[in-house]
Design a protein around this motif. Structure first.
Motif, PDB file in Angstrom:
ATOM      1  N   GLU A   1      -0.277   1.737  -1.033  1.00 34.20           N
ATOM      2  CA  GLU A   1      -0.649   0.956   0.148  1.00 34.20           C
ATOM      3  C   GLU A   1      -1.331   1.832   1.194  1.00 34.20           C
ATOM      4  O   GLU A   1      -2.282   1.403   1.847  1.00 34.20           O
ATOM      5  CB  GLU A   1       0.587   0.272   0.731  1.00 34.20           C
ATOM      6  CG  GLU A   1       1.094  -0.861  -0.139  1.00 34.20           C
ATOM      7  CD  GLU A   1       2.462  -1.367   0.273  1.00 34.20           C
ATOM      8  OE1 GLU A   1       3.089  -0.754   1.179  1.00 34.20           O
ATOM      9  OE2 GLU A   1       2.911  -2.359  -0.319  1.00 34.20           O
ATOM     10  N   GLU A   2      -0.851   3.060   1.322  1.00 35.28           N
ATOM     11  CA  GLU A   2      -1.459   4.002   2.266  1.00 35.28           C
ATOM     12  C   GLU A   2      -2.899   4.329   1.858  1.00 35.28           C
ATOM     13  O   GLU A   2      -3.802   4.369   2.703  1.00 35.28           O
ATOM     14  CB  GLU A   2      -0.616   5.281   2.291  1.00 35.28           C
ATOM     15  CG  GLU A   2      -1.109   6.356   3.214  1.00 35.28           C
ATOM     16  CD  GLU A   2      -0.276   7.623   3.072  1.00 35.28           C
ATOM     17  OE1 GLU A   2      -0.876   8.702   3.051  1.00 35.28           O
ATOM     18  OE2 GLU A   2       0.963   7.511   2.965  1.00 35.28           O
ATOM     19  N   THR A   3      -3.113   4.511   0.566  1.00 39.02           N
ATOM     20  CA  THR A   3      -4.460   4.791   0.057  1.00 39.02           C
ATOM     21  C   THR A   3      -5.384   3.604   0.297  1.00 39.02           C
ATOM     22  O   THR A   3      -6.532   3.774   0.717  1.00 39.02           O
ATOM     23  CB  THR A   3      -4.401   5.116  -1.448  1.00 39.02           C
ATOM     24  OG1 THR A   3      -3.505   6.198  -1.651  1.00 39.02           O
ATOM     25  CG2 THR A   3      -5.761   5.497  -1.986  1.00 39.02           C
ATOM     26  N   HIS A   4      -4.880   2.399   0.048  1.00 37.07           N
ATOM     27  CA  HIS A   4      -5.682   1.196   0.275  1.00 37.07           C
ATOM     28  C   HIS A   4      -6.000   1.013   1.761  1.00 37.07           C
ATOM     29  O   HIS A   4      -7.105   0.602   2.115  1.00 37.07           O
ATOM     30  CB  HIS A   4      -4.957  -0.035  -0.275  1.00 37.07           C
ATOM     31  CG  HIS A   4      -5.171  -0.228  -1.743  1.00 37.07           C
ATOM     32  ND1 HIS A   4      -5.707  -1.365  -2.276  1.00 37.07           N
ATOM     33  CD2 HIS A   4      -4.936   0.588  -2.799  1.00 37.07           C
ATOM     34  CE1 HIS A   4      -5.791  -1.251  -3.587  1.00 37.07           C
ATOM     35  NE2 HIS A   4      -5.319  -0.073  -3.926  1.00 37.07           N
ATOM     36  N   ARG A   5      -5.016   1.315   2.619  1.00 36.82           N
ATOM     37  CA  ARG A   5      -5.251   1.218   4.063  1.00 36.82           C
ATOM     38  C   ARG A   5      -6.331   2.197   4.511  1.00 36.82           C
ATOM     39  O   ARG A   5      -7.198   1.860   5.325  1.00 36.82           O
ATOM     40  CB  ARG A   5      -3.959   1.512   4.834  1.00 36.82           C
ATOM     41  CG  ARG A   5      -3.185   0.270   5.215  1.00 36.82           C
ATOM     42  CD  ARG A   5      -2.179   0.551   6.300  1.00 36.82           C
ATOM     43  NE  ARG A   5      -1.298   1.673   6.016  1.00 36.82           N
ATOM     44  CZ  ARG A   5      -0.159   1.588   5.343  1.00 36.82           C
ATOM     45  NH1 ARG A   5       0.249   0.438   4.871  1.00 36.82           N
ATOM     46  NH2 ARG A   5       0.582   2.664   5.138  1.00 36.82           N
ATOM     47  N   MET A   6      -6.273   3.414   3.962  1.00 35.20           N
ATOM     48  CA  MET A   6      -7.261   4.423   4.323  1.00 35.20           C
ATOM     49  C   MET A   6      -8.660   3.999   3.866  1.00 35.20           C
ATOM     50  O   MET A   6      -9.643   4.180   4.588  1.00 35.20           O
ATOM     51  CB  MET A   6      -6.890   5.770   3.702  1.00 35.20           C
ATOM     52  CG  MET A   6      -7.640   6.933   4.303  1.00 35.20           C
ATOM     53  SD  MET A   6      -7.152   8.501   3.614  1.00 35.20           S
ATOM     54  CE  MET A   6      -5.524   8.686   4.254  1.00 35.20           C
ATOM     55  N   ALA A   7      -8.735   3.419   2.676  1.00 34.65           N
ATOM     56  CA  ALA A   7     -10.028   2.947   2.167  1.00 34.65           C
ATOM     57  C   ALA A   7     -10.553   1.798   3.024  1.00 34.65           C
ATOM     58  O   ALA A   7     -11.755   1.715   3.306  1.00 34.65           O
ATOM     59  CB  ALA A   7      -9.891   2.503   0.715  1.00 34.65           C
ATOM     60  N   GLU A   8      -9.661   0.929   3.449  1.00 38.27           N
ATOM     61  CA  GLU A   8     -10.055  -0.203   4.292  1.00 38.27           C
ATOM     62  C   GLU A   8     -10.528   0.278   5.663  1.00 38.27           C
ATOM     63  O   GLU A   8     -11.501  -0.235   6.216  1.00 38.27           O
ATOM     64  CB  GLU A   8      -8.867  -1.161   4.447  1.00 38.27           C
ATOM     65  CG  GLU A   8      -9.170  -2.424   5.198  1.00 38.27           C
ATOM     66  CD  GLU A   8     -10.142  -3.345   4.492  1.00 38.27           C
ATOM     67  OE1 GLU A   8     -10.892  -4.057   5.196  1.00 38.27           O
ATOM     68  OE2 GLU A   8     -10.174  -3.346   3.251  1.00 38.27           O
ATOM     69  N   ALA A   9      -9.843   1.276   6.198  1.00 36.63           N
ATOM     70  CA  ALA A   9     -10.208   1.802   7.515  1.00 36.63           C
ATOM     71  C   ALA A   9     -11.568   2.495   7.485  1.00 36.63           C
ATOM     72  O   ALA A   9     -12.296   2.479   8.477  1.00 36.63           O
ATOM     73  CB  ALA A   9      -9.142   2.778   8.003  1.00 36.63           C
TER      74      ALA A   9
END
Length: 156
Positions: free
Chosen positions: A140-148
């Motif tokens: 989830e952290e990786t996906h959040r970083m990609a989204e940001a």
């Protein structure tokens, strides 16, 4: 870049008991200092523990855990004009599985000491199959970083 034909990907062999490639991939990542029999013992004890705790097929729990942890996108550092950007990049399923296995094992190794690796791994796999745990948090952290950093996707 080489002008020769591309090298063929070597498919992972399956393990002796479950006859599954995913199990063998996991064993090869558990492996430390060439002690493969110990890695098999750790994984099979973890699978046995999952069988006792959940009363489900441990292979399906393993598949569900890896499917839940596998990321779709990741970020890569890309240097453009003196500054470094975190550029979101989609990843292939094989690379995603490799990342998921690495994250699951890392999370299980970081669990509090006191129990052996088989117990830590089994609890991490059960947590990941349920949708919580440190490996899921990492995804989830990786996906959040990609989204940001989606604004930098054109630097790909």
């Amino acid at each position: 870049m080489s002008r020769r034909s591309t090298a063929e990907k070597e498919t992972a062999k399956s393990d002796p008991i479950y006859r599954n490639r995913l199990v063998n991939m996991l064993v090869n990542r558990i492996l430390r200092h060439g002690k493969k029999s110990l890695a098999y013992r750790i994984l099979y004890r973890a699978m046995k523990n999952i069988q006792q705790k959940t009363e489900k097929n441990p292979l399906s729990v393993l598949r569900q855990a890896i499917r839940g942890v596998t990321p779709n996108v990741t970020v890569k550092a890309r240097r453009v004009g003196g500054s470094t950007y975190q550029v979101p990049v989609e990843i292939r399923s094989t690379q995603g599985k490799a990342l998921a296995i690495r994250w699951l094992l890392g999370a299980s190794r970081k669990r509090p000491p006191g129990r052996n690796m088989a117990f830590k791994l089994s609890y991490e796999l059960m947590d990941a199959a349920r949708g919580n745990g440190n490996a899921i948090r990492k995804k989830e952290e990786t996906h959040r970083m990609a989204e940001a950093n989606r604004a930098f996707a054109h630097f790909r």
